[in-house]
Design an enzyme around this catalytic site. Structure first.
Site, PDB file in Angstrom:
ATOM      1  N   SER A 124      37.897 -22.088  38.186  1.00 16.58           N
ATOM      2  CA  SER A 124      37.569 -23.559  38.110  1.00 16.58           C
ATOM      3  C   SER A 124      39.034 -24.201  37.650  1.00 16.58           C
ATOM      4  O   SER A 124      39.511 -23.803  36.591  1.00 16.58           O
ATOM      5  CB  SER A 124      36.340 -23.701  37.276  1.00 16.58           C
ATOM      6  OG  SER A 124      36.399 -25.097  36.881  1.00 16.58           O
ATOM      7  N   TYR A 148      31.787 -22.225  29.056  1.00 20.24           N
ATOM      8  CA  TYR A 148      31.853 -21.869  30.477  1.00 20.24           C
ATOM      9  C   TYR A 148      33.198 -21.705  30.938  1.00 20.24           C
ATOM     10  O   TYR A 148      33.687 -20.820  31.538  1.00 20.24           O
ATOM     11  CB  TYR A 148      31.149 -23.015  31.286  1.00 20.24           C
ATOM     12  CG  TYR A 148      31.350 -23.227  32.821  1.00 20.24           C
ATOM     13  CD1 TYR A 148      30.935 -22.305  33.436  1.00 20.24           C
ATOM     14  CD2 TYR A 148      32.389 -24.086  33.153  1.00 20.24           C
ATOM     15  CE1 TYR A 148      31.199 -22.213  35.043  1.00 20.24           C
ATOM     16  CE2 TYR A 148      32.884 -24.022  34.440  1.00 20.24           C
ATOM     17  CZ  TYR A 148      32.131 -23.146  35.256  1.00 20.24           C
ATOM     18  OH  TYR A 148      32.608 -23.092  37.015  1.00 20.24           O
ATOM     19  N   LYS A 152      35.202 -18.560  32.496  1.00 24.94           N
ATOM     20  CA  LYS A 152      36.326 -18.352  33.552  1.00 24.94           C
ATOM     21  C   LYS A 152      37.698 -17.850  33.342  1.00 24.94           C
ATOM     22  O   LYS A 152      38.070 -17.037  34.017  1.00 24.94           O
ATOM     23  CB  LYS A 152      36.496 -19.709  34.228  1.00 24.94           C
ATOM     24  CG  LYS A 152      35.178 -20.096  35.007  1.00 24.94           C
ATOM     25  CD  LYS A 152      34.677 -19.345  36.300  1.00 24.94           C
ATOM     26  CE  LYS A 152      33.346 -19.722  36.727  1.00 24.94           C
ATOM     27  NZ  LYS A 152      32.860 -18.895  37.762  1.00 24.94           N
TER      28      LYS A 152
HETATM   29  P1  NAD Z   1      25.348 -22.302  42.299  1.00 22.88           P
HETATM   30  O1  NAD Z   1      24.683 -22.256  40.881  1.00 22.88           O
HETATM   31  O2  NAD Z   1      24.748 -23.165  43.448  1.00 22.88           O
HETATM   32  O3  NAD Z   1      25.530 -20.941  42.845  1.00 22.88           O
HETATM   33  C1  NAD Z   1      25.757 -19.667  42.063  1.00 22.88           C
HETATM   34  C2  NAD Z   1      24.614 -18.608  42.498  1.00 22.88           C
HETATM   35  O4  NAD Z   1      24.803 -17.499  41.889  1.00 22.88           O
HETATM   36  C3  NAD Z   1      23.126 -19.096  42.454  1.00 22.88           C
HETATM   37  O5  NAD Z   1      22.637 -18.991  43.772  1.00 22.88           O
HETATM   38  C4  NAD Z   1      22.615 -18.203  41.315  1.00 22.88           C
HETATM   39  O6  NAD Z   1      21.303 -18.118  41.767  1.00 22.88           O
HETATM   40  C5  NAD Z   1      23.381 -16.890  41.492  1.00 22.88           C
HETATM   41  N1  NAD Z   1      23.675 -16.250  40.117  1.00 22.88           N
HETATM   42  C6  NAD Z   1      23.963 -16.658  39.157  1.00 22.88           C
HETATM   43  N2  NAD Z   1      23.976 -15.625  38.131  1.00 22.88           N
HETATM   44  C7  NAD Z   1      23.696 -14.634  38.876  1.00 22.88           C
HETATM   45  C8  NAD Z   1      23.392 -13.067  38.487  1.00 22.88           C
HETATM   46  N3  NAD Z   1      23.576 -12.636  37.441  1.00 22.88           N
HETATM   47  N4  NAD Z   1      23.423 -12.003  39.546  1.00 22.88           N
HETATM   48  C9  NAD Z   1      23.161 -12.570  40.896  1.00 22.88           C
HETATM   49  N5  NAD Z   1      23.183 -13.941  41.210  1.00 22.88           N
HETATM   50  C10 NAD Z   1      23.372 -14.903  40.071  1.00 22.88           C
HETATM   51  O7  NAD Z   1      27.163 -22.621  42.089  1.00 22.88           O
HETATM   52  P2  NAD Z   1      28.184 -23.201  42.838  1.00 22.88           P
HETATM   53  O8  NAD Z   1      28.397 -24.519  42.630  1.00 22.88           O
HETATM   54  O9  NAD Z   1      27.736 -22.641  44.304  1.00 22.88           O
HETATM   55  O10 NAD Z   1      29.250 -22.184  42.015  1.00 22.88           O
HETATM   56  C11 NAD Z   1      29.541 -20.968  42.776  1.00 22.88           C
HETATM   57  C12 NAD Z   1      30.582 -20.519  41.388  1.00 22.88           C
HETATM   58  O11 NAD Z   1      31.888 -21.442  41.632  1.00 22.88           O
HETATM   59  C13 NAD Z   1      30.384 -20.486  40.207  1.00 22.88           C
HETATM   60  O12 NAD Z   1      31.016 -19.032  39.678  1.00 22.88           O
HETATM   61  C14 NAD Z   1      30.668 -21.584  39.548  1.00 22.88           C
HETATM   62  O13 NAD Z   1      31.138 -21.316  38.261  1.00 22.88           O
HETATM   63  C15 NAD Z   1      32.144 -21.812  40.483  1.00 22.88           C
HETATM   64  N6  NAD Z   1      32.433 -23.198  40.216  1.00 22.88           N
HETATM   65  C16 NAD Z   1      31.708 -24.258  40.715  1.00 22.88           C
HETATM   66  C17 NAD Z   1      32.060 -25.388  40.596  1.00 22.88           C
HETATM   67  C18 NAD Z   1      31.388 -26.751  41.067  1.00 22.88           C
HETATM   68  O14 NAD Z   1      31.541 -27.852  40.694  1.00 22.88           O
HETATM   69  N7  NAD Z   1      30.222 -26.438  41.713  1.00 22.88           N
HETATM   70  C19 NAD Z   1      33.606 -25.839  40.469  1.00 22.88           C
HETATM   71  C20 NAD Z   1      34.324 -24.871  40.011  1.00 22.88           C
HETATM   72  C21 NAD Z   1      34.159 -23.254  40.206  1.00 22.88           C
HETATM   73  C1  WQD Z   2      33.074 -36.301  37.442  1.00 20.21           C
HETATM   74  C2  WQD Z   2      33.503 -37.671  36.961  1.00 20.21           C
HETATM   75  C3  WQD Z   2      32.689 -37.983  35.006  1.00 20.21           C
HETATM   76  C4  WQD Z   2      28.427 -37.773  35.806  1.00 20.21           C
HETATM   77  C5  WQD Z   2      32.452 -30.652  36.287  1.00 20.21           C
HETATM   78  C6  WQD Z   2      32.811 -29.352  35.480  1.00 20.21           C
HETATM   79  C7  WQD Z   2      33.900 -28.687  35.913  1.00 20.21           C
HETATM   80  C8  WQD Z   2      33.427 -28.155  37.417  1.00 20.21           C
HETATM   81  C9  WQD Z   2      33.290 -29.274  38.139  1.00 20.21           C
HETATM   82  C10 WQD Z   2      32.663 -26.006  37.497  1.00 20.21           C
HETATM   83  C11 WQD Z   2      33.871 -37.820  35.602  1.00 20.21           C
HETATM   84  C12 WQD Z   2      31.814 -39.177  35.992  1.00 20.21           C
HETATM   85  C13 WQD Z   2      29.604 -38.021  35.955  1.00 20.21           C
HETATM   86  C14 WQD Z   2      27.791 -39.226  35.521  1.00 20.21           C
HETATM   87  C15 WQD Z   2      29.923 -40.347  35.312  1.00 20.21           C
HETATM   88  N1  WQD Z   2      32.487 -27.339  37.571  1.00 20.21           N
HETATM   89  N2  WQD Z   2      30.265 -39.216  35.845  1.00 20.21           N
HETATM   90  N3  WQD Z   2      28.721 -40.264  35.403  1.00 20.21           N
HETATM   91  O1  WQD Z   2      33.238 -33.146  34.935  1.00 20.21           O
HETATM   92  O2  WQD Z   2      35.060 -33.407  36.551  1.00 20.21           O
HETATM   93  O3  WQD Z   2      33.730 -31.345  36.329  1.00 20.21           O
HETATM   94  O4  WQD Z   2      32.048 -30.127  37.672  1.00 20.21           O
HETATM   95  O5  WQD Z   2      33.332 -25.349  37.429  1.00 20.21           O
HETATM   96  O6  WQD Z   2      34.002 -27.545  35.281  1.00 20.21           O
HETATM   97  O7  WQD Z   2      33.127 -29.778  34.043  1.00 20.21           O
HETATM   98  O8  WQD Z   2      32.525 -33.382  37.399  1.00 20.21           O
HETATM   99  O9  WQD Z   2      31.116 -34.558  38.544  1.00 20.21           O
HETATM  100  O10 WQD Z   2      30.466 -34.021  35.977  1.00 20.21           O
HETATM  101  O11 WQD Z   2      32.216 -35.794  36.926  1.00 20.21           O
HETATM  102  O12 WQD Z   2      30.598 -41.206  35.145  1.00 20.21           O
HETATM  103  O13 WQD Z   2      26.377 -39.138  35.378  1.00 20.21           O
HETATM  104  O14 WQD Z   2      32.146 -38.547  37.187  1.00 20.21           O
HETATM  105  O15 WQD Z   2      32.943 -38.743  33.663  1.00 20.21           O
HETATM  106  O16 WQD Z   2      34.832 -38.563  35.313  1.00 20.21           O
HETATM  107  P1  WQD Z   2      33.781 -32.925  36.049  1.00 20.21           P
HETATM  108  P2  WQD Z   2      31.414 -34.406  37.130  1.00 20.21           P
END
Ligand code: NAD
Ligand code: WQD
Length: 359
Positions: A124, A148, A152
Protein backbone atom coordinates in the site's frame (compact mmCIF):
# COMPACT_ATOMS: atom_id res chain seq x y z
CA UNK A 1 -1.04 -20.81 -15.61
CA UNK A 2 -2.59 -22.05 -12.37
CA UNK A 3 -2.77 -19.18 -9.88
CA UNK A 4 -3.78 -19.32 -6.21
CA UNK A 5 -5.52 -16.09 -5.21
CA UNK A 6 -5.74 -15.46 -1.45
CA UNK A 7 -8.53 -13.04 -0.55
CA UNK A 8 -10.04 -13.56 -4.02
CA UNK A 9 -13.58 -12.81 -2.86
CA UNK A 10 -12.63 -9.31 -1.69
CA UNK A 11 -12.79 -6.00 -3.50
CA UNK A 12 -9.50 -5.98 -5.42
CA UNK A 13 -9.16 -9.77 -5.45
CA UNK A 14 -12.52 -10.33 -7.18
CA UNK A 15 -11.68 -7.86 -9.96
CA UNK A 16 -8.28 -9.50 -10.41
CA UNK A 17 -9.82 -12.98 -10.61
CA UNK A 18 -12.02 -11.70 -13.46
CA UNK A 19 -8.94 -10.50 -15.38
CA UNK A 20 -7.01 -13.70 -14.62
CA UNK A 21 -9.85 -15.81 -15.99
CA UNK A 22 -10.29 -13.50 -18.99
CA UNK A 23 -6.61 -13.93 -19.86
CA UNK A 24 -6.86 -17.72 -19.81
CA UNK A 25 -5.46 -18.59 -16.38
CA UNK A 26 -6.80 -21.26 -14.04
CA UNK A 27 -7.74 -19.76 -10.70
CA UNK A 28 -8.04 -21.25 -7.23
CA UNK A 29 -9.42 -18.92 -4.57
CA UNK A 30 -8.80 -19.20 -0.84
CA UNK A 31 -10.80 -16.84 1.35
CA UNK A 32 -12.29 -17.03 4.85
CA UNK A 33 -14.94 -14.40 3.98
CA UNK A 34 -14.02 -12.34 7.06
CA UNK A 35 -14.53 -9.19 5.00
CA UNK A 36 -16.31 -10.43 1.89
CA UNK A 37 -19.21 -12.44 0.62
CA UNK A 38 -19.07 -15.58 -1.52
CA UNK A 39 -21.69 -13.97 -3.72
CA UNK A 40 -18.86 -12.02 -5.35
CA UNK A 41 -17.43 -15.33 -6.57
CA UNK A 42 -20.69 -16.35 -8.23
CA UNK A 43 -20.79 -12.94 -9.88
CA UNK A 44 -17.24 -13.48 -11.22
CA UNK A 45 -18.41 -16.72 -12.71
CA UNK A 46 -21.38 -14.93 -14.31
CA UNK A 47 -19.15 -12.19 -15.74
CA UNK A 48 -16.53 -14.53 -17.18
CA UNK A 49 -18.59 -17.66 -17.92
CA UNK A 50 -15.75 -19.62 -16.29
CA UNK A 51 -15.62 -22.10 -13.43
CA UNK A 52 -13.03 -22.20 -10.67
CA UNK A 53 -12.29 -23.85 -7.35
CA UNK A 54 -12.86 -22.09 -4.01
CA UNK A 55 -11.53 -22.99 -0.56
CA UNK A 56 -13.37 -21.52 2.44
CA UNK A 57 -10.30 -21.33 4.68
CA UNK A 58 -8.05 -18.95 6.59
CA UNK A 59 -4.47 -18.69 5.41
CA UNK A 60 -3.60 -19.08 9.10
CA UNK A 61 -4.70 -22.73 8.75
CA UNK A 62 -1.37 -24.25 7.72
CA UNK A 63 -2.71 -27.78 7.31
CA UNK A 64 -5.56 -26.63 5.14
CA UNK A 65 -3.22 -24.48 3.07
CA UNK A 66 -0.85 -27.42 2.54
CA UNK A 67 -3.74 -29.50 1.27
CA UNK A 68 -4.47 -26.84 -1.34
CA UNK A 69 -0.89 -27.05 -2.60
CA UNK A 70 -0.97 -30.86 -2.56
CA UNK A 71 -4.24 -31.08 -4.47
CA UNK A 72 -3.53 -28.42 -7.11
CA UNK A 73 -0.64 -27.76 -9.45
CA UNK A 74 -0.18 -24.15 -8.29
CA UNK A 75 2.44 -22.15 -10.19
CA UNK A 76 2.07 -18.69 -8.64
CA UNK A 77 0.24 -16.92 -5.83
CA UNK A 78 -1.40 -13.50 -5.74
CA UNK A 79 -1.76 -12.64 -2.07
CA UNK A 80 -4.58 -10.20 -1.24
CA UNK A 81 -5.79 -11.80 2.01
CA UNK A 82 -5.41 -9.28 4.80
CA UNK A 83 -7.24 -6.88 7.07
CA UNK A 84 -7.18 -3.26 5.93
CA UNK A 85 -9.02 -0.89 8.28
CA UNK A 86 -6.52 1.63 9.63
CA UNK A 87 -8.63 2.69 12.65
CA UNK A 88 -9.38 -0.90 13.67
CA UNK A 89 -5.68 -1.71 13.42
CA UNK A 90 -4.93 0.97 16.03
CA UNK A 91 -7.52 -0.54 18.39
CA UNK A 92 -6.60 -4.19 17.72
CA UNK A 93 -2.97 -4.28 16.57
CA UNK A 94 -2.43 -7.96 17.44
CA UNK A 95 -5.33 -9.00 15.24
CA UNK A 96 -3.68 -7.14 12.35
CA UNK A 97 -0.18 -8.44 13.01
CA UNK A 98 -1.41 -12.03 13.35
CA UNK A 99 -3.61 -11.98 10.28
CA UNK A 100 -1.41 -9.92 7.97
CA UNK A 101 2.07 -10.95 9.09
CA UNK A 102 1.60 -14.48 10.48
CA UNK A 103 -0.76 -15.24 7.59
CA UNK A 104 1.89 -14.23 5.07
CA UNK A 105 4.61 -16.16 6.94
CA UNK A 106 2.53 -19.34 6.87
CA UNK A 107 1.72 -18.82 3.19
CA UNK A 108 5.39 -18.31 2.29
CA UNK A 109 6.50 -21.34 4.30
CA UNK A 110 3.97 -23.54 2.55
CA UNK A 111 4.93 -22.06 -0.84
CA UNK A 112 8.59 -22.80 -0.10
CA UNK A 113 7.79 -26.38 0.94
CA UNK A 114 5.90 -27.03 -2.30
CA UNK A 115 8.49 -25.22 -4.46
CA UNK A 116 6.13 -22.46 -5.55
CA UNK A 117 8.27 -19.33 -5.50
CA UNK A 118 6.35 -16.78 -7.53
CA UNK A 119 4.40 -14.29 -5.46
CA UNK A 120 2.55 -11.02 -6.04
CA UNK A 121 1.91 -9.17 -2.78
CA UNK A 122 -0.63 -6.40 -2.04
CA UNK A 123 1.18 -3.57 -0.36
CA UNK A 124 0.00 0.00 0.00
CA UNK A 125 1.04 3.60 -0.52
CA UNK A 126 0.52 3.88 3.22
CA UNK A 127 4.11 2.56 3.62
CA UNK A 128 5.39 5.99 2.52
CA UNK A 129 3.81 7.69 5.56
CA UNK A 130 4.27 11.43 5.18
CA UNK A 131 6.01 11.57 1.78
CA UNK A 132 9.18 13.65 1.47
CA UNK A 133 7.97 15.08 -1.89
CA UNK A 134 5.40 14.54 -4.65
CA UNK A 135 4.91 12.54 -6.78
CA UNK A 136 6.05 9.52 -4.78
CA UNK A 137 8.64 7.16 -6.27
CA UNK A 138 9.38 3.62 -5.11
CA UNK A 139 12.77 4.60 -3.68
CA UNK A 140 11.31 7.19 -1.26
CA UNK A 141 11.85 6.64 2.50
CA UNK A 142 9.31 4.33 4.14
CA UNK A 143 7.57 5.20 7.35
CA UNK A 144 4.31 3.57 8.36
CA UNK A 145 2.28 5.45 10.94
CA UNK A 146 -0.19 2.83 12.17
CA UNK A 147 -0.29 -0.96 12.80
CA UNK A 148 -1.96 -1.67 9.45
CA UNK A 149 0.76 0.21 7.58
CA UNK A 150 3.45 -1.40 9.72
CA UNK A 151 2.08 -4.86 8.89
CA UNK A 152 2.58 -4.05 5.19
CA UNK A 153 6.04 -2.63 5.75
CA UNK A 154 7.13 -5.62 7.84
CA UNK A 155 5.87 -8.05 5.21
CA UNK A 156 7.77 -6.13 2.52
CA UNK A 157 10.96 -6.55 4.58
CA UNK A 158 10.24 -10.24 5.21
CA UNK A 159 9.85 -10.80 1.47
CA UNK A 160 13.22 -9.10 0.82
CA UNK A 161 14.83 -11.38 3.44
CA UNK A 162 13.20 -14.40 1.85
CA UNK A 163 14.64 -13.59 -1.55
CA UNK A 164 18.07 -12.87 -0.03
CA UNK A 165 18.03 -16.35 1.50
CA UNK A 166 16.87 -18.12 -1.67
CA UNK A 167 17.43 -16.43 -5.04
CA UNK A 168 14.87 -18.71 -6.73
CA UNK A 169 12.04 -16.49 -5.50
CA UNK A 170 10.31 -14.03 -7.85
CA UNK A 171 8.31 -11.51 -5.88
CA UNK A 172 6.34 -8.51 -6.97
CA UNK A 173 5.36 -5.99 -4.30
CA UNK A 174 2.59 -3.71 -5.51
CA UNK A 175 1.96 -0.48 -3.64
CA UNK A 176 -1.60 0.55 -4.39
CA UNK A 177 -2.75 4.15 -4.14
CA UNK A 178 -6.52 4.69 -3.68
CA UNK A 179 -8.55 2.03 -5.49
CA UNK A 180 -12.14 3.02 -6.31
CA UNK A 181 -14.73 2.15 -8.98
CA UNK A 182 -16.17 -1.23 -9.82
CA UNK A 183 -16.50 -3.68 -12.70
CA UNK A 184 -18.42 -2.08 -15.59
CA UNK A 185 -21.07 -4.82 -15.37
CA UNK A 186 -22.08 -3.44 -11.96
CA UNK A 187 -21.97 -7.03 -10.63
CA UNK A 188 -18.95 -6.73 -8.34
CA UNK A 189 -17.55 -3.82 -6.36
CA UNK A 190 -16.53 -2.68 -2.90
CA UNK A 191 -18.92 -3.87 -0.19
CA UNK A 192 -17.73 -2.50 3.16
CA UNK A 193 -19.29 -3.81 6.34
CA UNK A 194 -20.92 -1.02 8.40
CA UNK A 195 -20.27 2.69 7.94
CA UNK A 196 -17.49 3.08 5.36
CA UNK A 197 -14.15 4.64 6.35
CA UNK A 198 -13.10 5.45 2.79
CA UNK A 199 -14.28 8.39 0.75
CA UNK A 200 -15.94 6.80 -2.28
CA UNK A 201 -18.04 4.18 -0.48
CA UNK A 202 -19.19 6.95 1.88
CA UNK A 203 -20.15 9.25 -1.00
CA UNK A 204 -22.08 6.51 -2.81
CA UNK A 205 -24.09 5.80 0.34
CA UNK A 206 -24.87 9.52 0.78
CA UNK A 207 -25.97 9.72 -2.86
CA UNK A 208 -28.18 6.65 -2.36
CA UNK A 209 -29.77 8.24 0.73
CA UNK A 210 -28.36 5.59 3.10
CA UNK A 211 -26.22 8.17 4.92
CA UNK A 212 -27.19 11.78 5.58
CA UNK A 213 -24.11 13.78 4.70
CA UNK A 214 -20.41 13.52 4.10
CA UNK A 215 -17.97 15.02 6.56
CA UNK A 216 -14.96 16.36 4.69
CA UNK A 217 -11.91 15.81 6.88
CA UNK A 218 -10.11 19.16 6.84
CA UNK A 219 -10.44 22.23 4.64
CA UNK A 220 -7.16 23.88 5.50
CA UNK A 221 -4.57 21.66 3.85
CA UNK A 222 -1.98 23.34 1.58
CA UNK A 223 -3.74 21.94 -1.51
CA UNK A 224 -5.64 23.51 -4.44
CA UNK A 225 -8.89 23.90 -2.46
CA UNK A 226 -7.78 23.07 1.09
CA UNK A 227 -9.04 19.46 1.06
CA UNK A 228 -6.93 16.28 0.95
CA UNK A 229 -5.54 15.14 -2.39
CA UNK A 230 -5.23 11.46 -3.38
CA UNK A 231 -4.36 9.33 -6.39
CA UNK A 232 -7.60 7.47 -7.14
CA UNK A 233 -7.15 4.45 -9.38
CA UNK A 234 -9.89 2.40 -11.06
CA UNK A 235 -9.96 -1.08 -9.55
CA UNK A 236 -9.99 -2.71 -13.01
CA UNK A 237 -6.80 -0.82 -13.97
CA UNK A 238 -5.36 -2.03 -10.68
CA UNK A 239 -6.41 -5.61 -11.46
CA UNK A 240 -4.66 -5.35 -14.85
CA UNK A 241 -1.50 -4.29 -13.01
CA UNK A 242 -1.52 -7.70 -11.30
CA UNK A 243 -1.66 -9.51 -14.64
CA UNK A 244 1.38 -7.53 -15.78
CA UNK A 245 3.20 -8.14 -12.49
CA UNK A 246 2.50 -11.86 -12.84
CA UNK A 247 3.94 -11.86 -16.37
CA UNK A 248 7.03 -10.11 -15.02
CA UNK A 249 7.75 -12.61 -12.25
CA UNK A 250 7.37 -15.55 -14.64
CA UNK A 251 10.60 -14.55 -16.30
CA UNK A 252 12.55 -12.50 -13.74
CA UNK A 253 13.73 -13.53 -10.31
CA UNK A 254 14.15 -10.96 -7.52
CA UNK A 255 11.94 -8.57 -5.59
CA UNK A 256 10.28 -5.98 -7.81
CA UNK A 257 8.44 -3.07 -6.22
CA UNK A 258 5.91 -0.98 -8.15
CA UNK A 259 3.61 1.92 -7.39
CA UNK A 260 0.19 1.32 -8.91
CA UNK A 261 -1.42 4.72 -9.25
CA UNK A 262 -2.39 7.12 -12.02
CA UNK A 263 0.09 9.89 -11.20
CA UNK A 264 -2.72 12.46 -10.79
CA UNK A 265 -4.13 13.83 -7.57
CA UNK A 266 -7.77 14.82 -6.97
CA UNK A 267 -9.05 16.71 -3.95
CA UNK A 268 -12.06 15.64 -1.91
CA UNK A 269 -14.09 18.53 -3.35
CA UNK A 270 -13.14 17.53 -6.90
CA UNK A 271 -14.29 13.97 -6.21
CA UNK A 272 -17.59 15.25 -4.78
CA UNK A 273 -18.13 17.43 -7.88
CA UNK A 274 -17.33 14.56 -10.24
CA UNK A 275 -19.65 12.22 -8.38
CA UNK A 276 -22.48 14.78 -8.36
CA UNK A 277 -22.15 15.08 -12.13
CA UNK A 278 -22.30 11.32 -12.53
CA UNK A 279 -25.30 10.65 -10.34
CA UNK A 280 -27.19 13.88 -11.01
CA UNK A 281 -27.68 14.52 -7.28
CA UNK A 282 -26.25 16.95 -4.77
CA UNK A 283 -23.98 15.37 -2.16
CA UNK A 284 -24.58 17.23 1.12
CA UNK A 285 -21.33 17.79 2.99
CA UNK A 286 -19.76 19.82 5.78
CA UNK A 287 -16.11 20.61 6.20
CA UNK A 288 -14.85 19.45 9.60
CA UNK A 289 -11.62 18.77 11.44
CA UNK A 290 -8.70 16.96 9.84
CA UNK A 291 -8.69 13.20 10.43
CA UNK A 292 -5.71 12.26 12.63
CA UNK A 293 -2.96 10.55 10.63
CA UNK A 294 -4.09 11.89 7.23
CA UNK A 295 -1.49 13.45 4.93
CA UNK A 296 -2.42 16.49 2.87
CA UNK A 297 -1.53 15.00 -0.51
CA UNK A 298 -0.38 11.64 -1.85
CA UNK A 299 0.05 10.63 -5.49
CA UNK A 300 2.27 8.25 -7.36
CA UNK A 301 5.06 8.47 -9.79
CA UNK A 302 3.86 5.49 -11.85
CA UNK A 303 6.71 5.53 -14.40
CA UNK A 304 8.52 2.44 -13.12
CA UNK A 305 5.41 0.30 -13.65
CA UNK A 306 4.98 1.84 -17.10
CA UNK A 307 8.52 1.16 -18.23
CA UNK A 308 9.06 -2.25 -16.59
CA UNK A 309 5.56 -3.74 -16.69
CA UNK A 310 4.22 -1.92 -19.73
CA UNK A 311 1.24 -0.98 -17.55
CA UNK A 312 -0.56 2.30 -17.21
CA UNK A 313 -4.08 3.30 -16.23
CA UNK A 314 -6.82 3.65 -18.87
CA UNK A 315 -9.81 4.86 -16.86
CA UNK A 316 -10.38 8.44 -15.70
CA UNK A 317 -12.16 9.85 -12.68
CA UNK A 318 -15.56 10.07 -14.48
CA UNK A 319 -15.47 6.36 -15.26
CA UNK A 320 -14.42 5.58 -11.69
CA UNK A 321 -17.42 7.52 -10.31
CA UNK A 322 -19.85 6.13 -12.91
CA UNK A 323 -18.83 2.53 -12.20
CA UNK A 324 -19.03 3.04 -8.41
CA UNK A 325 -22.52 4.48 -8.83
CA UNK A 326 -23.70 1.68 -11.13
CA UNK A 327 -22.50 -0.86 -8.56
CA UNK A 328 -24.32 0.99 -5.79
CA UNK A 329 -27.55 1.17 -7.81
CA UNK A 330 -27.74 -2.21 -9.52
CA UNK A 331 -26.14 -5.03 -7.80
CA UNK A 332 -26.16 -4.95 -4.07
CA UNK A 333 -29.61 -6.53 -3.96
CA UNK A 334 -29.60 -10.06 -2.54
CA UNK A 335 -25.90 -9.77 -1.84
CA UNK A 336 -26.10 -10.98 1.72
CA UNK A 337 -28.23 -14.09 1.59
CA UNK A 338 -25.69 -16.42 0.00
CA UNK A 339 -23.21 -16.41 2.90
CA UNK A 340 -25.05 -18.95 5.05
CA UNK A 341 -25.76 -21.25 2.11
CA UNK A 342 -22.08 -21.25 1.19
CA UNK A 343 -20.91 -22.07 4.72
CA UNK A 344 -22.74 -25.38 4.52
CA UNK A 345 -21.26 -26.53 1.22
CA UNK A 346 -18.33 -28.87 0.66
CA UNK A 347 -14.79 -27.51 0.77
CA UNK A 348 -13.31 -27.04 -1.82
CA UNK A 349 -16.27 -25.96 -3.83
CA UNK A 350 -16.28 -25.83 -7.61
CA UNK A 351 -17.87 -22.54 -8.61
CA UNK A 352 -19.96 -23.14 -11.71
CA UNK A 353 -20.74 -20.48 -14.25
CA UNK A 354 -24.35 -21.70 -14.10
CA UNK A 355 -25.63 -21.62 -10.54
CA UNK A 356 -29.35 -22.40 -10.95
CA UNK A 357 -28.90 -25.39 -8.63
CA UNK A 358 -28.19 -23.06 -5.72
CA UNK A 359 -31.25 -20.87 -5.88
P1 NAD B 1 -10.98 -6.78 1.09
O1 NAD B 1 -11.17 -6.79 2.57
O2 NAD B 1 -12.14 -6.49 0.23
O3 NAD B 1 -10.35 -8.18 0.62
C1 NAD B 1 -9.49 -8.94 1.44
C2 NAD B 1 -9.99 -10.38 1.40
O4 NAD B 1 -9.13 -11.20 2.20
C3 NAD B 1 -11.41 -10.53 1.95
O5 NAD B 1 -12.18 -11.31 1.06
C4 NAD B 1 -11.21 -11.26 3.28
O6 NAD B 1 -12.31 -12.07 3.61
C5 NAD B 1 -9.95 -12.07 2.99
N1 NAD B 1 -9.16 -12.44 4.15
C6 NAD B 1 -8.73 -11.63 5.16
N2 NAD B 1 -7.99 -12.35 6.03
C7 NAD B 1 -7.97 -13.63 5.57
C8 NAD B 1 -7.37 -14.83 6.02
N3 NAD B 1 -6.68 -14.89 7.15
N4 NAD B 1 -7.52 -15.95 5.28
C9 NAD B 1 -8.23 -15.93 4.13
N5 NAD B 1 -8.82 -14.82 3.64
C10 NAD B 1 -8.69 -13.70 4.36
O7 NAD B 1 -9.78 -5.78 0.79
P2 NAD B 1 -9.24 -5.22 -0.60
O8 NAD B 1 -9.56 -3.79 -0.67
O9 NAD B 1 -9.65 -6.13 -1.70
O10 NAD B 1 -7.67 -5.34 -0.32
C11 NAD B 1 -6.92 -6.45 -0.78
C12 NAD B 1 -5.49 -6.28 -0.30
O11 NAD B 1 -4.98 -5.06 -0.79
C13 NAD B 1 -5.34 -6.21 1.22
O12 NAD B 1 -4.17 -6.89 1.60
C14 NAD B 1 -5.21 -4.72 1.50
O13 NAD B 1 -4.48 -4.47 2.66
C15 NAD B 1 -4.48 -4.26 0.26
N6 NAD B 1 -4.71 -2.83 -0.06
C16 NAD B 1 -5.99 -2.36 -0.17
C17 NAD B 1 -6.20 -1.00 -0.47
C18 NAD B 1 -7.59 -0.44 -0.57
O14 NAD B 1 -7.72 0.78 -0.43
N7 NAD B 1 -8.62 -1.23 -0.81
C19 NAD B 1 -5.11 -0.16 -0.66
C20 NAD B 1 -3.83 -0.68 -0.54
C21 NAD B 1 -3.64 -2.03 -0.23
C1 WQD C 1 -9.37 9.82 0.97
C2 WQD C 1 -9.52 11.32 1.23
C3 WQD C 1 -9.69 11.84 3.56
C4 WQD C 1 -13.53 9.86 4.21
C5 WQD C 1 -6.86 4.75 3.04
C6 WQD C 1 -5.84 4.02 3.86
C7 WQD C 1 -4.72 3.54 3.00
C8 WQD C 1 -5.24 2.74 1.80
C9 WQD C 1 -6.33 3.44 1.08
C10 WQD C 1 -5.12 0.40 2.30
C11 WQD C 1 -8.68 11.80 2.42
C12 WQD C 1 -10.98 12.20 2.84
C13 WQD C 1 -12.38 10.35 3.64
C14 WQD C 1 -14.53 10.78 4.66
C15 WQD C 1 -13.16 12.60 3.90
N1 WQD C 1 -5.79 1.49 2.22
N2 WQD C 1 -12.19 11.69 3.47
N3 WQD C 1 -14.29 12.12 4.47
O1 WQD C 1 -7.01 7.79 3.84
O2 WQD C 1 -6.10 8.14 1.49
O3 WQD C 1 -6.24 5.87 2.42
O4 WQD C 1 -7.35 3.87 2.01
O5 WQD C 1 -3.95 0.23 2.18
O6 WQD C 1 -3.89 2.79 3.81
O7 WQD C 1 -5.34 4.89 4.88
O8 WQD C 1 -8.32 7.01 1.80
O9 WQD C 1 -10.69 7.07 1.16
O10 WQD C 1 -10.10 7.15 3.61
O11 WQD C 1 -9.60 9.12 2.18
O12 WQD C 1 -12.99 13.81 3.75
O13 WQD C 1 -15.58 10.39 5.20
O14 WQD C 1 -10.89 11.57 1.58
O15 WQD C 1 -9.37 12.78 4.54
O16 WQD C 1 -8.25 13.10 2.11
P1 WQD C 1 -6.87 7.31 2.46
P2 WQD C 1 -9.75 7.52 2.21
Amino acid sequence: MSVLVTGGAGYIGSHTVVELLNTGNDVIVVDNFSNSNPESLFRISEITGKDFKVYNLSILDREGLEKIFLDNNIQAVIHFAGLKAVGESVEQPLKYYINNISGTLILCEVMQKYEVKKLVFSSSATVYGLPKALPISEDFPLNATNPYGRSKLIVEEILEDLFNSDKEWSISILRYFNPIGAHESGKIGEDPIGVPNNLLPFITKVAAGELKELKVFGGDYPTKDGTGVRDYIHVVDLAMGHIKALEKILFTKGVHIYNLGTGSGYSVLQIIASFEKTCGKTIPYTIGERRPGDVSACYANPLKAKSELNWSTMRGIEEMCADSWRWQLNSKKDYKKIKTIFAEMENPYLLKSKRDFLL
